[in-house]
Design an enzyme around this catalytic site. Structure first.
Site, PDB file in Angstrom:
ATOM      1  N   GLU A   1      17.594  -2.432  -4.502  1.00 53.20           N
ATOM      2  CA  GLU A   1      17.172  -3.358  -3.454  1.00 53.20           C
ATOM      3  C   GLU A   1      17.793  -4.734  -3.639  1.00 53.20           C
ATOM      4  OE1 GLU A   1      14.503   0.002  -3.178  1.00 53.20           O
ATOM      5  OE2 GLU A   1      15.084  -1.230  -4.892  1.00 53.20           O
TER       6      GLU A   1
ATOM      7  N   HIS B   1       2.435   0.971  -4.912  1.00 54.62           N
ATOM      8  CA  HIS B   1       3.093   1.322  -3.654  1.00 54.62           C
ATOM      9  C   HIS B   1       2.171   1.149  -2.456  1.00 54.62           C
ATOM     10  CE1 HIS B   1       5.279   3.425  -6.825  1.00 54.62           C
ATOM     11  NE2 HIS B   1       6.336   3.373  -6.045  1.00 54.62           N
TER      12      HIS B   1
END
Length: 367
Positions: free
Chosen positions: A96, A165
């Protein structure tokens, strides 16, 4: 403040590691415009919006993990590689920090990237690029250097993906000057807001809800137009006169369910406001609603501290709406714990319709 709701509803199990490729839900969709369809899933709405913007502007491109050959981890980018090719739909390694930095650099050179995060939890790896580079460069350059781009992907809790998450980053990104932060609920929201975000000259954080991707909504003929965009304003999803329920994304669904229960069982007319935008926050719409109903609750699936609801309470307290309140504002939030993995605990960790009903009854002093 209610932090521990009763039980979530309409949940779909997912028994894979959150970082692994994720199969799409049942059904098919197309990257093409749905000229004759009157219903659309949120996934289809996002897919068609991206396709139309890729068609409209050659500077727009999509970049992220598995967005091309795999058609997207959630199949939002299905068919785009075949239609637009590798120059416009770019697969990346699992980094990322790397691909977000590349995309920010491309935006600074005049391109218009759409960056997909497989989960916004993973955007933490790239937060320096989002917050320090994309959000601040226009200001720090004295208005000479734009950074037109969109960061999009699923945000908040899904099912069984545990604490690392399951976070909702709406308050995080909503606190940053230089960013715009959008939170669609329906298919029409998804289409109109995403197209507007891609065309906006500012960096936009576009926070989707994974559990809404396969939800089907009616859409207007206007929403099917390639020129359709939506303003970054709140929408009154249900008119009411007794209390205002202000919320966003999937909690709009629970709030509408709660409003039906309140009307049927208690004769309460609840107004449900879908924020659609966290930054800019449509404070005028909130003030208008409170002046009509004289009562307010906020609903969000974030941690209770420093959340969107807290900001709304502050805005109402500091405005003329305060004098119209007949009771204190109440926040309905997620639990103040890292999101549990066990389903029985996870079900208790986020708002649902019964929790919202309980909060409204408390504010209105209904036994």
């Amino acid at each position: 403040m209610y932090k521990l709701p009763l039980r979530n509803v309409s949940r779909t199990a997912r028994l894979v590691h959150p970082r692994a490729p994720i199969a799409a839900a049942a059904g098919s969709w197309s990257a093409l415009r749905y000229a004759s369809t009157k219903t659309m899933t949120v996934r289809e709405a996002l897919n068609s919006a991206i396709a139309e913007e890729l068609d409209r502007d050659d500077d727009v491109f999509v970049i992220g993990e598995e967005v091309a050959q795999y058609n997207g981890a959630y199949k939002v980018t299905k068919g785009l590689l075949d239609r637009f090719g590798e120059r416009r739909v770019v697969d990346t390694p699992i980094t990322e920090y790397g691909f977000t930095g590349l995309a920010v650099g491309a935006a600074l050179k005049g391109l218009k990237p759409i960056v997909e995060f497989m989960s916004f939890n993973f955007s933490m790896q790239a937060i320096d690029h989002v917050v320090n580079s994309a959000a601040k460069t226009h200001y720090m350059s004295g208005g000479t250097q734009k950074c037109q781009m969109v960061f999009r992907g699923p945000n908040g809790a899904a099912v069984g993906v545990a604490a690392q998450h399951s976070q909702d980053f709406s308050p995080w990104y909503g606190s940053i000057p230089g960013l715009k932060v959008l939170v669609p609920y329906s298919a029409e929201d998804a289409r109109g807001l995403l197209k507007a975000a891609i065309r906006d000259p500012n960096p936009v954080v576009f926070l989707e809800n994974e559990l809404l991707y396969n939800e089907t909504f009616e859409v207007s003929e206007e929403a099917l137009s390639p020129d359709f965009t939506l303003p970054f304003k709140a929408k009154v999803e249900r008119e009411g006169k007794d209390i205002s329920i202000v919320t966003y994304t999937r909690n709009v669904q629970f709030s509408l369910e709660a409003a039906k229960i309140l009307e049927k069982d208690y004769g309460v007319s609840a107004e449900v406001i879908n924020l659609r935008s966290i930054r800019p926050l449509d404070v005028d719409a909130l003030i208008k609603s409170v002046k009509k109903t004289n009562h307010l609750i906020t609903v969000e699936s974030t941690f209770p501290s420093f959340g969107v609801g807290s900001e709304i309470v502050a805005q109402i307290m500091e405005s003329e709406a305060f004098d119209h309140l007949d009771a204190p504002v109440m926040r309905v939030t997620g639990a103040d714990v890292p999101t549990p993995y066990a389903k029985e605990l996870e079900d208790f960790a986020f708002p649902d319709a019964p929790t919202i009903v309980k909060a409204v009854k408390s504010v209105l002093s209904i036994e």
